[in-house]
Design a protein around this motif. Structure first.
Motif, PDB file in Angstrom:
ATOM      1  N   ILE A  87       9.202 -13.999  -3.158  1.00  0.00           N
ATOM      2  CA  ILE A  87       9.461 -15.187  -2.346  1.00  0.00           C
ATOM      3  C   ILE A  87      10.642 -14.943  -1.410  1.00  0.00           C
ATOM      4  O   ILE A  87      10.617 -15.311  -0.235  1.00  0.00           O
ATOM      5  N   VAL A  88      11.700 -14.290  -1.928  1.00  0.00           N
ATOM      6  CA  VAL A  88      12.863 -13.985  -1.088  1.00  0.00           C
ATOM      7  C   VAL A  88      12.468 -13.031   0.032  1.00  0.00           C
ATOM      8  O   VAL A  88      12.874 -13.197   1.190  1.00  0.00           O
ATOM      9  N   VAL A  89      11.654 -12.029  -0.281  1.00  0.00           N
ATOM     10  CA  VAL A  89      11.210 -11.076   0.745  1.00  0.00           C
ATOM     11  C   VAL A  89      10.363 -11.787   1.802  1.00  0.00           C
ATOM     12  O   VAL A  89      10.467 -11.490   2.997  1.00  0.00           O
ATOM     13  N   LYS A 106       4.064  -6.963   4.882  1.00  0.00           N
ATOM     14  CA  LYS A 106       3.483  -5.608   4.884  1.00  0.00           C
ATOM     15  C   LYS A 106       4.190  -4.708   5.890  1.00  0.00           C
ATOM     16  O   LYS A 106       4.508  -3.545   5.594  1.00  0.00           O
ATOM     17  N   GLU A 107       4.457  -5.243   7.092  1.00  0.00           N
ATOM     18  CA  GLU A 107       5.177  -4.450   8.092  1.00  0.00           C
ATOM     19  C   GLU A 107       6.599  -4.144   7.635  1.00  0.00           C
ATOM     20  O   GLU A 107       7.122  -3.046   7.866  1.00  0.00           O
ATOM     21  N   LEU A 108       7.219  -5.093   6.961  1.00  0.00           N
ATOM     22  CA  LEU A 108       8.576  -4.881   6.451  1.00  0.00           C
ATOM     23  C   LEU A 108       8.588  -3.777   5.407  1.00  0.00           C
ATOM     24  O   LEU A 108       9.479  -2.911   5.394  1.00  0.00           O
ATOM     25  N   ASN A 146       0.692 -10.912   1.572  1.00  0.00           N
ATOM     26  CA  ASN A 146       2.135 -10.912   1.787  1.00  0.00           C
ATOM     27  C   ASN A 146       2.887 -10.864   0.465  1.00  0.00           C
ATOM     28  O   ASN A 146       3.951 -11.459   0.320  1.00  0.00           O
ATOM     29  N   TRP A 147       2.309 -10.168  -0.462  1.00  0.00           N
ATOM     30  CA  TRP A 147       2.889 -10.079  -1.814  1.00  0.00           C
ATOM     31  C   TRP A 147       3.005  -8.605  -2.182  1.00  0.00           C
ATOM     32  O   TRP A 147       2.024  -7.866  -2.144  1.00  0.00           O
ATOM     33  N   SER A 198      -2.766 -21.324  -3.528  1.00  0.00           N
ATOM     34  CA  SER A 198      -3.803 -22.013  -2.762  1.00  0.00           C
ATOM     35  C   SER A 198      -4.252 -21.259  -1.526  1.00  0.00           C
ATOM     36  O   SER A 198      -5.336 -21.505  -1.006  1.00  0.00           O
ATOM     37  N   SER A 199      -3.442 -20.335  -1.011  1.00  0.00           N
ATOM     38  CA  SER A 199      -3.768 -19.633   0.229  1.00  0.00           C
ATOM     39  C   SER A 199      -4.385 -18.282  -0.087  1.00  0.00           C
ATOM     40  O   SER A 199      -3.893 -17.538  -0.934  1.00  0.00           O
ATOM     41  N   SER A 200      -5.442 -17.968   0.642  1.00  0.00           N
ATOM     42  CA  SER A 200      -6.096 -16.667   0.431  1.00  0.00           C
ATOM     43  C   SER A 200      -5.334 -15.538   1.093  1.00  0.00           C
ATOM     44  O   SER A 200      -5.427 -14.386   0.679  1.00  0.00           O
TER      45      SER A 200
END
Length: 691
Positions: free
Chosen positions: A57-59, A71-73, A46-47, A39-41
């Protein structure tokens, strides 16, 4: 019909929106995050494309804990990791480990984190994601309470939190937890285990903060690990000599204390040191009334500081589980201090070694509370006990000592980015469990930030453990064959030994036939060939050739048999009844006694010769020794070997047989004429014997 159709469309819409999901199935956090992604754009940014949905999901959760975006991670991982760790074939799993280790390092800084149900669920879901990290991994159909994880995932993620598991014993711990679930760990069992750990930690804090033994413990900051003997139905008995006294037994991370029970209180504690090198011996012991050895329920402690051993008995109606538990935890502390002394470990590294032993005991206490189906093997769950039993366990301890010796450098570089490629150390998370450990812990606020697991790599400790476990499997298989071929009965064992030694017996018979010249032609050829070999100095080559032929025989046997081994066929002796067996034992004892008597007579006669009790025989013996000494000093060794060989294998030849018999008779008569040295038996008095 229009009203029915309208109602059906409304219900279908509600179901689509998730409003009735509680009627069908409990929603999990994974379901919610999957819906959020759809649902979120912004969720797509963040994938990570290389990761599976579960790993993503864990990340994401790890990123929230760390306080940065996914992304920073990922950019941090790409900057810090080496090229081999970022290889596409292992990229997904390695970046997942990196995120998990960083998140766990922060999560364990929260006081009482082990009680947090979200933390428990997070660590379990990290294991789930570790099994299926890549985007092409088979998706998990069920992410609810029925999801399970395997040994490899548990052994990789659980030791990242040192209280949960240890690299050395993680496999054994997993086998205990999954004994009833077919080798797969369920979250319900995992959560029950963590709850048991939390209770064990609370018990450790309560005992250590109490005034119990405060006079003894204050100097070294000792932690009380276990107390027993406070319940009348489970007493602890101390045996010293012929005296027995009930009391309270207390184990700390430095010593063992026993407080004798008086009428309404306890007497002053007796200290049995474990931290100092006093040549301590701790082992299981048998006890019983009036000095008999009937019950296998005690532990013996012996050291150079004690005049006589001390025995701690743990009475119970059935089995000896209490004794086994206490024996294991006492040995764990003793082995930990021996490890410290052997490798000269000091300061904060010493505190961490003791903490590792303490955490192992806490894990055993937690398992005791939740495992009732079968008795635990305590030694396999305690790292120093386990290393003492493992083949190559000394190499594992050397690797552990090497890691400890490099702690100072790692601690100095803890602010560098590379340190985030490691899991957190045991000492770094000790204070976050609610208790301080060791005298050196307050000296350095940062503590030790480098643990036993590295992202994408096997540490030297892990490699040593893996090799040791492989060797242990071979030992187990070999021991199974040993147990399978054991037979009972003296006659049966003698028959098996006789059959096994039959090749040696045949070689002995052949040499005797050559020595007695039963076939003069064979004996003559044997003597000529061996004399030539000895004279030319080829005896070493002869033995080398013999060993080479044996090796070739073994290789050919392996090649042609293709792993198959023929069973040894032994003719079983006739079965004897109890009376015949007793008579056989009595005859064996009599023969053994006669053999010992003959040996004592020989020794006493040599004593008489050396002390010149019979001067004439002693003079001849001294002259013979002098001649032998001069002969050995001035004659080359190959000639000595040649003469000894010829003397042995030609004494019964046709030309020497008569003189050999004559000389043998003279030597026998001379030997029988030598008196034995006197012997006086002194028996100690009964009072001295009792002392």
């Amino acid at each position: 019909m229009a009203m029915v159709s309208k109602t059906r469309n409304m219900l279908e819409g509600l179901v689509r929106d998730g409003s009735f999901k509680w009627l069908v199935k409990n929603r999990t956090s994974f379901d919610e995050e999957f819906e959020e992604k759809g649902s979120s754009s912004s969720a797509g940014r963040n994938w990570i494309a290389e990761l599976s949905p579960v790993a993503n999901i864990v990340v994401r959760r790890c990123a929230k804990i760390i306080g940065i975006s996914v992304k920073e991670l990922q950019e941090n991982f790409d900057a810090e990791a080496s090229d081999c760790i970022k290889h596409p074939s292992q990229y997904a799993r390695n970046i997942l480990e990196y995120c998990c280790f960083r998140a766990l390092a922060l999560s364990t800084k929260v006081i009482g984190y082990l009680e947090d149900k979200k933390f428990r669920r997070l660590t379990f879901e990290m294991m789930l994601a570790w099994e299926l990290p890549a985007s092409d991994s088979q998706p998990i159909d069920n992410m609810d309470e029925d999801a399970t994880v395997g040994k490899e995932a548990f052994s990789r993620i659980a030791p990242a939190v040192p209280i949960i598991a240890n690299v050395i014993i993680s496999d054994n711990l997993f086998e205990v937890l999954t004994e009833s679930t077919s080798g797969r760990l369920q979250f319900s069992v995992y959560e029950k285990y963590l709850s048991g750990l939390e209770r064990a930690i609370r018990k450790l804090k309560t005992q250590s903060e109490s005034s119990l033994l405060s006079i003894f413990r204050s100097a070294r900051g000792e932690k009380i690990l276990e107390v027993d003997g406070t319940v009348t139905t489970q007493p602890v008995l101390q045996h010293v000599g012929i005296s027995t006294w009930p009391g309270r037994l207390i184990l700390t991370d430095h010593a063992l204390y026993f407080e004798p029970l008086r009428v309404v209180s306890y007497d002053k504690a007796k200290v049995y040191e474990l931290s100092e090198d006093l040549k301590q011996v701790v082992k299981p012991e048998l006890t019983g009334p009036w000095g008999t050895r009937l019950f296998d329920k005690a532990v013996l402690y012996k050291s150079v500081s004690l005049s006589e051993p001390v025995i701690m008995e743990f009475p119970e109606l059935k089995g000896h589980t209490r004794r086994d538990y206490w024996l294991s935890i006492i040995l764990e502390i003793l082995y930990a201090h021996r490890f410290i002394h052997k490798f000269h470990i000091n300061g904060i590294e010493r505190d961490e070694i003791l903490l590792k032993a303490t955490l192992g005991i806490l894990r055993v206490q937690a398992l005791k509370d939740i495992i009732y189906t079968s008795p635990l093997c305590f030694e396999s769950l305690l790292m120093f006990n386990h290393c003492d039993q493992l083949p190559g366990g000394d190499l594992v301890l050397e690797a552990l000592a090497s890691m400890s010796s490099s702690r100072e450098l790692d601690r100095t570089n803890s602010s560098n980015a590379g340190s985030r490629m490691y899991s957190i150390s045991a000492l770094a998370m000790a204070s976050n469990l609610g208790f301080m450990f060791g005298a050196s812990s307050n000296d350095n606020e940062s503590g030790l930030c480098v643990g036993e697991i590295t992202v994408g790599e096997m540490t030297p400790l892990e490699r040593a453990i893996k090799e040791s476990r492989n060797n242990y499997k071979k030992v187990v298989l070999a021991q199974a064959t040993v147990d399978g071929v054991k037979v009972e009965g003296i006659d049966t064992n003698l028959a098996v030994m006789k059959e096994l030694l039959s090749p040696v017996t045949e070689i002995g018979k052949l040499l005797l036939s050559l020595a007695y010249w039963e076939d003069p032609l064979k004996s003559l050829m044997f003597c000529l060939i061996m004399s030539y070999i000895i004279f030319r100095g080829w005896l070493g080559y002869a033995f080398a050739l013999m060993f080479t032929l044996m090796a070739v025989f073994m290789v050919l046997t392996r090649f042609f048999s293709q792993g198959g081994v023929d069973e040894l066929k032994v003719a079983a002796p006739p079965v004897k009844n109890k009376v015949e067996q007793l008579l056989a034992v009595q005859n064996a004892i009599s023969l053994t006694e006669e053999f010992i008597q003959d040996g004592n007579i020989v020794l006493l006669k040599f004593r008489a010769l050396i002390l010149s009790i019979f001067p004439q025989a002693s003079d001849k013996f001294a002259a013979a020794l002098l001649i032998m000494g001069l002969f050995l000093a001035f004659v080359p060794s190959k000639y000595i070997i040649l003469l000894a060989f010829l003397e042995t294998f030609t004494r019964y030849s046709p030309g020497r047989k008569a003189s050999t018999e004559r000389w043998t008779r003279r030597v026998r008569e001379w030997w029988f004429s030598i008196p034995a040295a006197p012997v006086l038996l002194e028996r100690e008095g009964e009072d001295k014997k009792r002392r």
